[in-house]
Design a protein around this motif. Sequence first.
Motif: not given
Length: 233
Positions: A107, A115, A117
């Motif tokens: 992450h 972000t 992931s």
Amino acid sequence: MVGIFKKSKFDSKGLSSFGPYEETATAWSQGYIVGALYQWTENTSIGLSYNHFFETNLDATGTYHSKIAAQFPDTINIGLRHRVNDKLTVMLNLQEVLWRQFYLQQHTEIASGMTSSAHSHLNLKNSHLLSAGLAYRFTRKNVLDLGIGVDDGKFTISSRRLWLSAGLSHRFSKQCSIGLSYLYGSKQTSTVEAENPVTLASGGNTLAEQVNTLTMQSSNIVQIVALGFHYRF
């Protein structure tokens, strides 16, 4: 059963969809060893052990800030130990490393509020290590250990690795001893390719989902120095 605590350092660099990156992290891993020993004859014994590490969590810093969860492989060992005489003992060991268990969850904060992931199962193959060693007691309280092994490198597209070890131990009493050892693994190169599902999000909202092809190439030499203390209750 014996508990294990291991400190590891990771360095990673490469090229992502967002440009070059470089990260480093240090983490502690916990696990256990469970095994059994059968005394075949007065001088010969056979042992079986299973080594398990729990999932390792670490924070990586560098170009980005990443939180990574990794499951490192368990190992299975079967060994034979034979005492030739009062001074010399020889050993043979076969180890299987369960690389099929290995996975990474990452992450990463790639920008303010954005972000990425990823969850990677690398589909590795289990590898095997065959090793032989000897322990020579050159004085009443001092023992010299020497070992050699070969890793078949089957966990991926990889080259074989030669392992060499040397150690010296000193016994203070029947219950207490201390040892210093050095392990060297020759240069090994490997290539891994796997599907890597990636999710991009901003402010809690998913922006994109895609499946990338993850390619990792590595070349490394292993050197480990260990100091051990043994006390038998």
